[in-house]
Design a protein around this motif. Structure first.
Motif, mmCIF file in Angstrom:
data_model
loop_
_atom_site.group_PDB
_atom_site.id
_atom_site.type_symbol
_atom_site.label_atom_id
_atom_site.label_comp_id
_atom_site.label_asym_id
_atom_site.label_seq_id
_atom_site.Cartn_x
_atom_site.Cartn_y
_atom_site.Cartn_z
ATOM 1 N N THR A 110 130.414 100.381 107.043
ATOM 2 C CA THR A 110 131.266 99.539 106.190
ATOM 3 C C THR A 110 131.160 98.086 106.599
ATOM 4 O O THR A 110 131.086 97.197 105.749
ATOM 5 C CB THR A 110 132.721 100.033 106.230
ATOM 6 N N THR A 111 131.129 97.828 107.897
ATOM 7 C CA THR A 111 131.006 96.447 108.370
ATOM 8 C C THR A 111 129.687 95.843 107.905
ATOM 9 O O THR A 111 129.649 94.687 107.464
ATOM 10 C CB THR A 111 131.127 96.387 109.906
ATOM 11 N N GLU A 112 128.613 96.616 107.977
ATOM 12 C CA GLU A 112 127.324 96.113 107.490
ATOM 13 C C GLU A 112 127.381 95.830 105.991
ATOM 14 O O GLU A 112 126.875 94.809 105.524
ATOM 15 C CB GLU A 112 126.202 97.097 107.796
ATOM 16 N N ALA A 113 127.991 96.733 105.240
ATOM 17 C CA ALA A 113 128.108 96.505 103.798
ATOM 18 C C ALA A 113 128.925 95.250 103.512
ATOM 19 O O ALA A 113 128.583 94.476 102.606
ATOM 20 C CB ALA A 113 128.732 97.725 103.123
ATOM 21 N N MET A 114 129.985 95.031 104.262
ATOM 22 C CA MET A 114 130.792 93.824 104.076
ATOM 23 C C MET A 114 129.946 92.567 104.298
ATOM 24 O O MET A 114 129.980 91.630 103.497
ATOM 25 C CB MET A 114 131.996 93.831 105.032
ATOM 26 N N ALA A 115 129.192 92.545 105.388
ATOM 27 C CA ALA A 115 128.389 91.361 105.715
ATOM 28 C C ALA A 115 127.271 91.147 104.704
ATOM 29 O O ALA A 115 127.040 90.012 104.261
ATOM 30 C CB ALA A 115 127.816 91.480 107.125
ATOM 31 N N THR A 123 135.645 94.902 111.141
ATOM 32 C CA THR A 123 136.618 95.927 110.770
ATOM 33 C C THR A 123 137.020 96.654 112.051
ATOM 34 O O THR A 123 136.315 96.578 113.048
ATOM 35 C CB THR A 123 136.051 96.975 109.777
ATOM 36 N N GLY A 124 138.130 97.357 112.001
ATOM 37 C CA GLY A 124 138.513 98.103 113.188
ATOM 38 C C GLY A 124 139.842 98.806 113.056
ATOM 39 O O GLY A 124 140.539 98.681 112.052
ATOM 40 N N HIS A 125 140.161 99.534 114.104
ATOM 41 C CA HIS A 125 141.399 100.325 114.187
ATOM 42 C C HIS A 125 142.394 99.620 115.101
ATOM 43 O O HIS A 125 142.148 99.500 116.290
ATOM 44 C CB HIS A 125 141.108 101.705 114.781
ATOM 45 N N PHE A 126 143.507 99.181 114.534
ATOM 46 C CA PHE A 126 144.547 98.531 115.328
ATOM 47 C C PHE A 126 145.854 99.309 115.323
ATOM 48 O O PHE A 126 146.855 98.818 115.789
ATOM 49 C CB PHE A 126 144.829 97.121 114.797
ATOM 50 N N ILE A 132 132.402 103.871 102.164
ATOM 51 C CA ILE A 132 133.737 104.057 102.753
ATOM 52 C C ILE A 132 134.123 105.531 102.762
ATOM 53 O O ILE A 132 134.664 106.036 103.755
ATOM 54 C CB ILE A 132 134.779 103.196 102.018
ATOM 55 N N ASP A 133 133.820 106.246 101.685
ATOM 56 C CA ASP A 133 134.143 107.683 101.626
ATOM 57 C C ASP A 133 133.429 108.466 102.721
ATOM 58 O O ASP A 133 134.013 109.350 103.339
ATOM 59 C CB ASP A 133 133.765 108.266 100.263
ATOM 60 N N ILE A 134 132.183 108.139 102.971
ATOM 61 C CA ILE A 134 131.393 108.880 103.965
ATOM 62 C C ILE A 134 131.699 108.441 105.392
ATOM 63 O O ILE A 134 131.849 109.268 106.288
ATOM 64 C CB ILE A 134 129.879 108.726 103.679
ATOM 65 N N HIS A 135 131.815 107.128 105.611
ATOM 66 C CA HIS A 135 131.900 106.598 106.979
ATOM 67 C C HIS A 135 133.286 106.108 107.396
ATOM 68 O O HIS A 135 133.502 105.887 108.579
ATOM 69 C CB HIS A 135 130.913 105.439 107.139
ATOM 70 N N SER A 136 134.173 105.849 106.488
ATOM 71 C CA SER A 136 135.515 105.287 106.659
ATOM 72 C C SER A 136 135.463 103.767 106.544
ATOM 73 O O SER A 136 134.392 103.153 106.640
ATOM 74 C CB SER A 136 136.187 105.689 107.979
ATOM 75 N N ALA A 153 140.519 98.787 98.687
ATOM 76 C CA ALA A 153 140.285 98.328 97.310
ATOM 77 C C ALA A 153 139.764 96.900 97.286
ATOM 78 O O ALA A 153 138.927 96.554 96.445
ATOM 79 C CB ALA A 153 141.570 98.450 96.488
ATOM 80 N N SER A 154 140.223 96.065 98.202
ATOM 81 C CA SER A 154 139.736 94.683 98.272
ATOM 82 C C SER A 154 138.295 94.634 98.760
ATOM 83 O O SER A 154 137.499 93.832 98.265
ATOM 84 C CB SER A 154 140.626 93.844 99.197
ATOM 85 N N LYS A 155 137.960 95.465 99.721
ATOM 86 C CA LYS A 155 136.567 95.525 100.195
ATOM 87 C C LYS A 155 135.641 95.879 99.028
ATOM 88 O O LYS A 155 134.558 95.321 98.889
ATOM 89 C CB LYS A 155 136.413 96.559 101.319
ATOM 90 N N GLN A 156 136.087 96.804 98.199
ATOM 91 C CA GLN A 156 135.272 97.247 97.070
ATOM 92 C C GLN A 156 135.237 96.203 95.954
ATOM 93 O O GLN A 156 134.162 95.837 95.480
ATOM 94 C CB GLN A 156 135.804 98.573 96.535
#
Length: 166
Positions: free
Chosen positions: A82-87, A104-107, A72-76, A59-62
């Protein structure tokens, strides 16, 4: 206390930006602002570092960055797209930045096993035509503990930015 290598990596980035007369802003997710803290620890960083928007949740990214829900819905939330959209969204939100970078990433703990420790970086540059130049990198972290992963991802991001601001 940060490892000594962080001082050198962050100082190199700050000096490179100073020499070019350019500024950087970050959008961080999995690093939770750690990259900003490392860069901000360099004396004089405020001359070239605009700041970091920590968008840990979808929600914060959006809402804060303007990342489209469809991406985000299509790619996660943990993806190259998503990282490109953020930048690129941050370029619009921070007009004084010449460069923006996102991570972004999986931790874990709920990361898919085959993606645990995977992070995505994106570096975007504002150019005269207002079309951003975009670079990507995907990294698999060696560390297994959360804070150690945040430091490793932040250090990799800062080093990568420094090597790619051409």
């Amino acid at each position: 206390m940060w490892p000594n290598s962080t001082d050198l990596v962050a100082s190199t980035l700050v000096e490179r930006l100073k020499s070019r007369g350019e500024r950087l802003a970050l959008a961080e997710s999995c690093t939770s602002g750690m990259a900003a803290a490392i860069i901000g620890g360099v004396p004089g960083a405020s001359n070239v570092f605009c700041g970091s928007m920590v968008t840990y949740r979808i929600a914060s990214k959006q809402a804060w960055l303007g990342v489209p829900k469809q991406i985000i819905d299509i790619h996660s939330a943990e993806s190259r797209a998503t990282t490109e959209a953020m930048a690129t969204c941050l370029l619009e939100a921070c007009p004084e930045a010449d460069w923006t970078a996102a991570v972004t990433g999986h931790f874990g703990p709920d990361a898919p096993a085959d993606h645990d420790g995977e992070v995505f970086f994106c570096l975007a540059r504002r150019i005269a035509t207002h079309e951003p130049r975009v670079l990507h990198r995907r990294v698999h972290l060696n560390e297994s503990q959360r804070i150690a992963r945040q430091i490793e991802a932040s250090m990799n991001l800062i080093q990568w930015i420094s090597e790619n601001i051409l």
